[in-house]
Design a protein around this motif. Structure first.
Motif, PDB file in Angstrom:
ATOM      1  N   LEU A 141       0.809  -1.086  -0.153  1.00 49.63           N
ATOM      2  CA  LEU A 141       0.141  -0.158  -0.036  1.00 49.63           C
ATOM      3  C   LEU A 141       0.890   1.243   0.058  1.00 49.63           C
ATOM      4  N   SER A 142       2.036   1.363   0.668  1.00 56.12           N
ATOM      5  CA  SER A 142       2.803   2.264   0.694  1.00 56.12           C
ATOM      6  C   SER A 142       3.353   2.855  -0.898  1.00 56.12           C
ATOM      7  N   GLU A 143       3.806   2.073  -1.648  1.00 57.42           N
ATOM      8  CA  GLU A 143       4.008   2.332  -3.026  1.00 57.42           C
ATOM      9  C   GLU A 143       2.856   3.189  -3.693  1.00 57.42           C
ATOM     10  N   PRO A 144       1.728   2.787  -3.773  1.00 55.80           N
ATOM     11  CA  PRO A 144       0.746   3.529  -4.494  1.00 55.80           C
ATOM     12  C   PRO A 144       0.464   4.708  -3.905  1.00 55.80           C
ATOM     13  N   LEU A 145       0.586   5.008  -2.624  1.00 53.49           N
ATOM     14  CA  LEU A 145       0.223   6.039  -1.810  1.00 53.49           C
ATOM     15  C   LEU A 145       1.288   7.200  -2.276  1.00 53.49           C
ATOM     16  N   GLY A 146       2.676   6.613  -2.071  1.00 56.81           N
ATOM     17  CA  GLY A 146       3.686   7.602  -2.697  1.00 56.81           C
ATOM     18  C   GLY A 146       3.481   8.129  -4.118  1.00 56.81           C
ATOM     19  N   ARG A 147       3.064   7.372  -4.902  1.00 54.54           N
ATOM     20  CA  ARG A 147       2.797   7.743  -6.353  1.00 54.54           C
ATOM     21  C   ARG A 147       1.847   8.805  -6.413  1.00 54.54           C
ATOM     22  N   LEU A 148       1.015   8.931  -5.285  1.00 56.51           N
ATOM     23  CA  LEU A 148       0.061  10.046  -5.408  1.00 56.51           C
ATOM     24  C   LEU A 148       0.737  11.361  -4.993  1.00 56.51           C
ATOM     25  N   VAL A 162      10.319  -5.205   6.006  1.00 54.76           N
ATOM     26  CA  VAL A 162      10.684  -3.817   5.856  1.00 54.76           C
ATOM     27  C   VAL A 162      11.824  -3.864   4.950  1.00 54.76           C
ATOM     28  N   ARG A 163      12.793  -4.977   4.776  1.00 60.67           N
ATOM     29  CA  ARG A 163      13.894  -4.953   3.930  1.00 60.67           C
ATOM     30  C   ARG A 163      13.157  -5.295   2.480  1.00 60.67           C
ATOM     31  N   THR A 164      12.390  -6.220   2.379  1.00 65.49           N
ATOM     32  CA  THR A 164      11.433  -6.514   1.274  1.00 65.49           C
ATOM     33  C   THR A 164      10.883  -5.295   0.646  1.00 65.49           C
ATOM     34  N   ALA A 165      10.388  -4.420   1.406  1.00 63.81           N
ATOM     35  CA  ALA A 165       9.766  -3.177   0.934  1.00 63.81           C
ATOM     36  C   ALA A 165      10.919  -2.206   0.501  1.00 63.81           C
ATOM     37  N   GLU A 166      11.943  -2.320   1.110  1.00 65.21           N
ATOM     38  CA  GLU A 166      12.792  -1.225   0.599  1.00 65.21           C
ATOM     39  C   GLU A 166      13.341  -1.578  -0.697  1.00 65.21           C
ATOM     40  N   LEU A 167      13.631  -2.926  -0.773  1.00 66.34           N
ATOM     41  CA  LEU A 167      14.260  -3.525  -2.002  1.00 66.34           C
ATOM     42  C   LEU A 167      13.450  -3.249  -3.179  1.00 66.34           C
ATOM     43  N   HIS A 168      11.950  -3.565  -2.957  1.00 67.36           N
ATOM     44  CA  HIS A 168      11.102  -3.440  -4.155  1.00 67.36           C
ATOM     45  C   HIS A 168      10.930  -1.826  -4.526  1.00 67.36           C
ATOM     46  N   SER A 169      10.872  -1.046  -3.532  1.00 69.86           N
ATOM     47  CA  SER A 169      10.757   0.493  -3.914  1.00 69.86           C
ATOM     48  C   SER A 169      11.920   1.114  -4.511  1.00 69.86           C
ATOM     49  N   SER A 170      12.932   0.671  -4.144  1.00 74.23           N
ATOM     50  CA  SER A 170      14.337   1.067  -4.912  1.00 74.23           C
ATOM     51  C   SER A 170      14.596   0.804  -6.360  1.00 74.23           C
ATOM     52  N   TYR A 171      13.631   0.130  -7.066  1.00 72.42           N
ATOM     53  CA  TYR A 171      13.419  -0.143  -8.267  1.00 72.42           C
ATOM     54  C   TYR A 171      12.894   0.978  -9.127  1.00 72.42           C
ATOM     55  N   ASP A 172      11.972   1.510  -8.129  1.00 73.36           N
ATOM     56  CA  ASP A 172      11.286   2.859  -8.915  1.00 73.36           C
ATOM     57  C   ASP A 172      11.859   4.294  -8.559  1.00 73.36           C
ATOM     58  N   ASP A 174      10.999   7.229  -8.871  1.00 75.17           N
ATOM     59  CA  ASP A 174       9.801   7.996  -8.375  1.00 75.17           C
ATOM     60  C   ASP A 174       9.519   7.967  -6.884  1.00 75.17           C
ATOM     61  N   LEU A 175       9.965   6.641  -6.532  1.00 74.24           N
ATOM     62  CA  LEU A 175       9.513   6.418  -5.012  1.00 74.24           C
ATOM     63  C   LEU A 175      10.899   6.562  -3.990  1.00 74.24           C
ATOM     64  N   ARG A 176      11.949   6.602  -4.677  1.00 75.64           N
ATOM     65  CA  ARG A 176      13.346   6.517  -3.782  1.00 75.64           C
ATOM     66  C   ARG A 176      13.388   7.695  -2.606  1.00 75.64           C
ATOM     67  N   GLU A 177      12.789   8.854  -3.134  1.00 70.94           N
ATOM     68  CA  GLU A 177      12.993   9.713  -2.274  1.00 70.94           C
ATOM     69  C   GLU A 177      11.568  10.285  -1.409  1.00 70.94           C
ATOM     70  N   ARG A 178      10.517   9.635  -2.074  1.00 71.14           N
ATOM     71  CA  ARG A 178       9.267   9.795  -1.368  1.00 71.14           C
ATOM     72  C   ARG A 178       8.784   8.773  -0.480  1.00 71.14           C
ATOM     73  N   VAL A 179       9.338   7.531  -0.520  1.00 68.63           N
ATOM     74  CA  VAL A 179       8.598   6.324   0.362  1.00 68.63           C
ATOM     75  C   VAL A 179       9.973   5.926   1.233  1.00 68.63           C
ATOM     76  N   ARG A 180       9.854   5.811   2.355  1.00 69.03           N
ATOM     77  CA  ARG A 180      10.788   5.353   3.146  1.00 69.03           C
ATOM     78  C   ARG A 180      10.314   4.385   4.235  1.00 69.03           C
ATOM     79  N   TYR A 181      10.917   3.545   4.995  1.00 69.06           N
ATOM     80  CA  TYR A 181      10.496   2.320   5.709  1.00 69.06           C
ATOM     81  C   TYR A 181      11.542   2.403   7.098  1.00 69.06           C
ATOM     82  N   GLN A 182      10.751   1.926   7.955  1.00 69.40           N
ATOM     83  CA  GLN A 182      11.416   1.913   9.303  1.00 69.40           C
ATOM     84  C   GLN A 182      10.867   0.622  10.120  1.00 69.40           C
ATOM     85  N   ALA A 183      11.719  -0.242  10.738  1.00 72.08           N
ATOM     86  CA  ALA A 183      11.626  -1.417  11.440  1.00 72.08           C
ATOM     87  C   ALA A 183      11.164  -1.138  12.686  1.00 72.08           C
ATOM     88  N   CYS A 184      10.053  -0.654  13.129  1.00 69.11           N
ATOM     89  CA  CYS A 184       9.586  -0.521  14.649  1.00 69.11           C
ATOM     90  C   CYS A 184       8.039  -0.520  14.953  1.00 69.11           C
TER      91      CYS A 184
END
Length: 340
Positions: A141-148, A162-172, A174-184
Motif C-alpha cells: 500500500l505504501s508504494e501506490p500512496l507514494g505515487r500520489l 521492511v527489507r523486502t519493501a525497501e528493495l522493491h521500492s528501490s527499483y522505482d 519516483d519512490l526512492r525519495e518519497r517512500v521510506r521504511y522503518q522497522a519499529c
C-alpha cells in the motif's frame, strides 16, 4: 474444481445476504462531533470521580491523556508474518487479496484526503502530505500512496518485511525519495514523532494487534490536529468467521491457515466508540466484499465481513468547564440528536 464450486456457492450466499441487509452508512461530521463530545463528557466525569481523591491535577483530565501500559506488538503475529516476509510481491500468492484491495483502499484514502486538503499538484494530487502506513509489510500500500505525491513512512515490526519493501521500492526512481521504511512499532515511533502526519493508514492491521487502546492512543499522538485515520479490517460476526476464517483460510486457501484470530476482530460500532474516546470522530464507514472467483473487491451495502473506516482527529478539545453546558445544548432545537 471443487474449490471453484464451493467459492461460487459461498459468494452467492454472501451476495444474497448483502442485498437483504443494508448496513452501510456515512456519518456526518456534525453528528459525530456531537457524539464524540458526549462520549468525552462521560469519560471525563468518570475520571474526575475516580481521580479527585488521589489528588490528580485538572490538567491531567484531558482527552489525549490516557494511560496505556500495553504494547501493540503481538509476538505470535510477528512470527506469522516473519515466515511470509519474502512473499509480499507474489501477485498470485498469499497476499494476492491485499494487492487487489488497492483498487478500493487507495481511492478511498485519496478521495477523502482530497476532500479535506484539495488538489496540491497536478499529477501528484496529494503532494506535500505526510502519511504513516502502520504495518506496511512489504510496501503493497505504501508504494501506490507514494505515487500520489505523498511522503510515506511505512513501519512494521518485522524487519525482513521492511527489507523486502525497501528493495522493491528501490527499483522505482519516483519512490526512492518519497517512500521510506522503518522497522519499529507504532508506540516506538510515537515517542519520536508528535503530530507529524496528515494521515495514518492501518489496513488489515488492527485484527493483528495486542492492544487497540495503545494503537488508538499512538495514532492520536502522531497525527496533526484534523488529521485522518484510515482503517480497513474485519467485523466480528458469524459471517466473518465463516467466510474470513473457515472459507478463506481452511477451504479456499486464499490466505494461509492461522492468519486470523476471530477473537481479535472488532465491530465498526466498537471501533467507533474506541476511537471517539481517544479524540476522534468517525466520518464514514463502508462495507467491502471480496469475490474469490474474480479476485476482486467491491464496495457493499453492509459491513458484515470487511469494512473501511475514516476517522478524523479533533482539532480542538472541549474545555473541562464548558463540556457539560455544551452537551446540554445538543438537545436544543436545530441540533442533531438522532444518531441512528
Amino acid at each position: 474444481m471443487y474449490s471453484k464450486k464451493l467459492a461460487r456457492l459461498a459468494f452467492g450466499v454472501l451476495t444474497e445476504y448483502t442485498v437483504s441487509c443494508p448496513l452501510t452508512r456515512s456519518v456526518s461530521s456534525r453528528v459525530n462531533a456531537a457524539r464524540s463530545l458526549c462520549s468525552w463528557t462521560l469519560c471525563l466525569h468518570h475520571r474526575q470521580k475516580n481521580q479527585l481523591s488521589e489528588g490528580f491535577s485538572r490538567r491531567l483530565i484531558r482527552l489525549n491523556v490516557r494511560t496505556v501500559s500495553q504494547t501493540t506488538l503481538d509476538p505470535a503475529e510477528v512470527r506469522k508474518f516473519q515466515a511470509m516476509a519474502s512473499k509480499w510481491w507474489d501477485l498470485q500468492g498469499d497476499f494476492a487479496a491485499l494487492h487487489s484491495m488497492n483498487d478500493l483502499r487507495v481511492p478511498f484514502i485519496r478521495d477523502n484526503l482530497l476532500n479535506m486538503h484539495g488538489i496540491r499538484q497536478l499529477g501528484k494530487p496529494l503532494a506535500g502530505l505526510r502519511i504513516l502506513d502502520v504495518g506496511c509489510g512489504g510496501g503493497v500500500l505504501s508504494e501506490p500512496l507514494g505515487r500520489l505525491g505523498t511522503d510515506v513512512l511505512g513501519i512494521d515490526p518485522v524487519e525482513d518485511s521492511v527489507r523486502t519493501a525497501e528493495l522493491h521500492s528501490s527499483y522505482d526512481p519516483d519512490l526512492r525519495e518519497r517512500v521510506r521504511y522503518q522497522a519499529c512499532t507504532l508506540e516506538e515511533l510515537a515517542e519520536e514523532e508528535a503530530e507529524g502526519f496528515h494521515a495514518v493508514v492501518a489496513s488489515e492491521v488492527v485484527e493483528h494487534l495486542a492492544d487497540l487502546d495503545a494503537f488508538a492512543s499512538c495514532c492520536q499522538q502522531v497525527l496533526k490536529p484534523g488529521g485522518s485515520l484510515f482503517i480497513t479490517t474485519i467485523n466480528k460476526t458469524n459471517l466473518s468467521y465463516v467466510f474470513g476464517i473457515v472459507a478463506a483460510e481452511q477451504l479456499l486457501r486464499i490466505v494461509p491457515s492461522g492468519t486470523h484470530d476471530w477473537e481479535k476482530f472488532i465491530s465498526p460500532e466498537d471501533l467507533e466508540r474506541l476511537l471517539e474516546s481517544f479524540g476522534f470522530y468517525v466520518e464514514a464507514i463502508r462495507g467491502m466484499m471480496y469475490n474469490p472467483l474474480t479476485g476482486a473487491w467491491s464496495w457493499q451495502q453492509n459491513t458484515a465481513i470487511n469494512y473501511a473506516l475514516h476517522a478524523i482527529k479533533c482539532k480542538e478539545e472541549p474545555q473541562p468547564g464548558q463540556v457539560w453546558a455544551e452537551s446540554e445544548n445538543l438537545d436544543k432545537p436545530g441540533r442533531a440528536t438522532n444518531y441512528s
